[in-house]
Design an enzyme around this catalytic site. Sequence first.
Site, PDB file in Angstrom:
ATOM      1  N   LYS A  79       3.330   8.972  -1.702  1.00 19.01           N
ATOM      2  CA  LYS A  79       3.850  10.091  -0.900  1.00 19.01           C
ATOM      3  C   LYS A  79       4.899  10.864  -1.694  1.00 19.01           C
ATOM      4  CE  LYS A  79       2.772   7.767   3.403  1.00 19.01           C
ATOM      5  NZ  LYS A  79       3.163   7.013   4.588  1.00 19.01           N
ATOM      6  N   GLN A 135       8.250   4.361   7.090  1.00 13.93           N
ATOM      7  CA  GLN A 135       7.033   3.662   6.689  1.00 13.93           C
ATOM      8  C   GLN A 135       6.851   2.409   7.546  1.00 13.93           C
ATOM      9  OE1 GLN A 135       4.846   4.946   4.544  1.00 13.93           O
ATOM     10  NE2 GLN A 135       3.454   3.222   4.796  1.00 13.93           N
ATOM     11  N   ASP A 165       5.123  12.479  10.700  1.00  9.17           N
ATOM     12  CA  ASP A 165       4.055  11.480  10.849  1.00  9.17           C
ATOM     13  C   ASP A 165       3.372  11.614  12.214  1.00  9.17           C
ATOM     14  OD1 ASP A 165       3.169   9.725   8.924  1.00  9.17           O
ATOM     15  OD2 ASP A 165       4.771   8.261   9.232  1.00  9.17           O
TER      16      ASP A 165
HETATM   17  N1  GUN Z   1       1.681   2.523   7.521  1.00 11.05           N
HETATM   18  C1  GUN Z   1       0.348   2.602   7.395  1.00 11.05           C
HETATM   19  N2  GUN Z   1      -0.070   3.884   7.546  1.00 11.05           N
HETATM   20  C2  GUN Z   1       1.040   4.608   7.775  1.00 11.05           C
HETATM   21  C3  GUN Z   1       1.258   5.998   8.006  1.00 11.05           C
HETATM   22  O1  GUN Z   1       0.352   6.830   8.044  1.00 11.05           O
HETATM   23  N3  GUN Z   1       2.552   6.355   8.195  1.00 11.05           N
HETATM   24  C4  GUN Z   1       3.564   5.454   8.184  1.00 11.05           C
HETATM   25  N4  GUN Z   1       4.795   5.895   8.402  1.00 11.05           N
HETATM   26  N5  GUN Z   1       3.378   4.170   7.979  1.00 11.05           N
HETATM   27  C5  GUN Z   1       2.132   3.760   7.768  1.00 11.05           C
END
Ligand code: GUN
Length: 295
Positions: free
Chosen positions: A54, A98, A121
């Site tokens: 990211k 996350q 998100d």
């Molecule tokens: N953990 C697994 N997929 C994701 C996601 O798309 N966003 C976040 N914040 N955590 C995750």
Amino acid sequence: MTAKIIDGKNVAQAVRLDCKRRVESLEKRYGRAPGLAVVMVGDNPASTVYVRNKIRACHDVGIRSERIMFPATVGEDEVVRTIAGLCANPVVDGILVQLPLPKSFSIERVLGAIDAEKDVDGFHLYNVGGLVVGNTVFPPCTPYGVMKLLEHEGIEVAGKNAVVVGASNIVGKPMALMLMQREATVSICHARTTDLAQYTILADVLVVAAGHPNLILGPMVKSGAVVIDVGINRLANGKLVGDCDFEGVSKRASFLTPVPGGVGPMTVTMLLVNTVNSAERALSRAASSMVSASV
Ligand code: GUN
């Protein structure tokens, strides 16, 4: 039938190029680039890789990013306080926590601490509610990426039978809501569904996000169906595969996403899109409030 393999990398690249142009235009117009803060607690190896990807993707399109790493022993209050600081910071347009968080944490409390206007998100209850009424501020990235792929391939879902396998909060449930918003007739299957094949065989559009290799075999797929494989599974031999038997399903489907290289590249891309959208909203709002204050 032999499926057309949807090249997610290619679509992601085009969308990222557009993000890059929008970032440059914001810098020119308002003097700053969009900003994303990524909060991670603990050292889950998969999360470490996702967060690194990211941050790199942000850098590639010119989004400023900040990584805030806490040890697994940190208290929930400290994480919530940090999020409150990020919410108040005007150069932070997006905040992402996350997942997973340590088991002792209340996910609802931590995600609820994110300002819904910066929840790139799309996991805050406000944004989840927006999805239900068809008016989301930030659509969650993975299903949003799937919708972009369908749109890119010119696949119309209105009036079609759509089946979503997997009912997670991150993928399955929002995916079903987005397909329903586009007027598909949607069924959701999950771990307790008996006789999965009786549902999948009826699907014109089949989205699989269960996390089980070879869950979907060729004979379970309607001839000519569009199959989107969201699964990412690492086999014992190190190979990365989805939830579909790729060979078998590609002989039945009209379209199929590969793993890797299908939905995966779109997830991070839609995070960039949400962050740029957030910055555009925040900067134009700030500019218009300055204009109204000066008249
Ligand atoms: N953990 C697994 N997929 C994701 C996601 O798309 N966003 C976040 N914040 N955590 C995750």
